[in-house]
Design a protein around this motif. Structure first.
Motif, PDB file in Angstrom:
ATOM      1  N   TYR A 122       0.830  -1.214   0.000  1.00  8.50           N
ATOM      2  CA  TYR A 122       0.000   0.000   0.000  1.00  8.50           C
ATOM      3  C   TYR A 122       0.860   1.258   0.000  1.00  8.50           C
ATOM      4  O   TYR A 122       0.531   2.256  -0.639  1.00  8.50           O
ATOM      5  N   LEU A 208      -3.319  -4.664  -6.965  1.00 15.61           N
ATOM      6  CA  LEU A 208      -3.694  -3.263  -6.738  1.00 15.61           C
ATOM      7  C   LEU A 208      -3.716  -2.443  -8.023  1.00 15.61           C
ATOM      8  O   LEU A 208      -4.340  -1.378  -8.062  1.00 15.61           O
ATOM      9  N   GLU A 223     -10.732   2.375   2.299  1.00 13.61           N
ATOM     10  CA  GLU A 223      -9.475   1.900   1.728  1.00 13.61           C
ATOM     11  C   GLU A 223      -9.044   0.558   2.309  1.00 13.61           C
ATOM     12  O   GLU A 223      -8.569  -0.322   1.586  1.00 13.61           O
ATOM     13  N   LEU A 227      -8.427  -3.004   0.450  1.00 12.65           N
ATOM     14  CA  LEU A 227      -7.186  -3.768   0.581  1.00 12.65           C
ATOM     15  C   LEU A 227      -7.430  -5.193   1.043  1.00 12.65           C
ATOM     16  O   LEU A 227      -6.877  -6.144   0.476  1.00 12.65           O
TER      17      LEU A 227
END
Length: 316
Positions: A122, A208, A223, A227
């Motif tokens: 991330y 991603l 978020e 994820l």
């Protein structure tokens, strides 16, 4: 699914055959014979030859091998020369500590690796990413036995928080059992965590960048929900493969750590057997470990379909 399982089980046969031949030949061509070890250095050649004949070690290698394989088909791994008990019983007595250590080490590895890998992916390209990857690289470079000795010195000797070495069975209490496994578990789990962290980051980065992640974000989803629920779930198959391989490595490769922490597992059993040239125990342990490793890989393959419904193992 059933056809796939049967096919994998049949594929185990040539693997076991090759392993059995390799370990049998390797052990028997190594200098040093059990009869000489049992009788001591003062034994005469006549006494050693007589004991070899009694134990069947004077037979040709191919005949010794066929006799051993014939017993295997009957479920008999042979008898230990020095422990005076069946090899299967010796393995069952020592497999508990090894499995306990492997499971604890795997749990420690997953607790460290999965969050670190997700955060690194991330925060890719940032100082956080570089720091986590640097730590994981350091973890892969440090040998488990060296880390174990360091933990023994600091936590066991200096701080006296945990026992330095030894083992207590689970029947004596869960905390008592874990106290003796935490240090070796960290020693083994940290090394495996480094590998799983890097695989988690790599797999997450691939996912991603896909369009469905961008779509989920454009819908305004949280978020962390993107994820964990969307990205991590779709990136989990390669991670699951590494988890299965690392667990198999923990079961089969904890010999040195078990010796350092004096844990009576399979590692200590096989080291003692090598020192005493106890052929039957060495062959039985190596064969059993091979079966466990292949079984773990089979279970991982079967979990693919449960983790990702798109995977169908019965397809050609």
């Amino acid at each position: 699914m059933l056809a796939y399982i049967i096919k994998r089980l049949f594929s185990l046969i040539p693997v076991l055959l090759v392993v059995s031949i390799a370990i049998f030949l390797l052990i028997h061509i190594t200098p040093g014979k059990p009869a000489a070890v049992m009788l001591g250095m003062e034994a005469s050649e006549q006494e050693i030859d007589a004991l070899n004949e009694e134990l069947g070690f004077n037979l040709p290698l191919y005949e010794q091998y066929t006799n051993w394989v014939g017993k295997l088909f009957k479920g008999d791994l042979g008898d230990s020369i020095f422990m005076h008990q069946p090899v299967s019983e010796a393995i069952m007595e020592h497999i508990g500590p090894t499995l306990s250590l492997a499971i604890l080490a795997q749990i420690i590895a997953l607790i460290i690796a999965i969050p670190f890998g997700i955060i690194a992916a991330y925060k890719r390209g940032t100082i956080t990413d570089y720091s986590l990857m640097g730590v994981s690289l350091l973890g892969m470079a440090i040998p488990s036995f060296l880390l174990g000795l360091f933990l023994m010195l600091v936590i066991g000797v200096k701080l006296q928080w945990l026992p330095v070495a030894g083992y207590e069975p689970l029947s004596n209490g869960l905390w008592t059992h874990l106290q003796y496994l935490i240090l070796p578990g960290i020693s083994l789990g940290t090394i495996q965590a480094a590998l799983i962290t890097r695989m988690t980051r790599s797999s997450m980065l691939e996912v991603l960048n896909l369009n469905f992640i961008k779509t989920a974000r454009s819908k305004g989803l949280n978020e962390w929900k993107v994820l964990l629920k969307h990205a991590f779930r779709n990136a989990f198959l390669p991670i699951l493969t590494v988890i299965g391989q690392t667990f198999g490595t923990l079961v089969t490769g904890a010999v040195v750590v078990e010796s350092i922490f004096n844990i009576p597992g399979l590692g200590q059993l096989i080291l003692n057997s090598i020192a005493r040239r106890d052929f039957a125990v060495i062959q039985g342990v190596v064969l059993s470990v091979t079966v466990m490793y292949v079984t773990i890989n089979l279970l991982v393959d079967l979990l693919y379909g449960a983790v990702d419904p798109r995977v169908r193992l019965d397809r050609k």
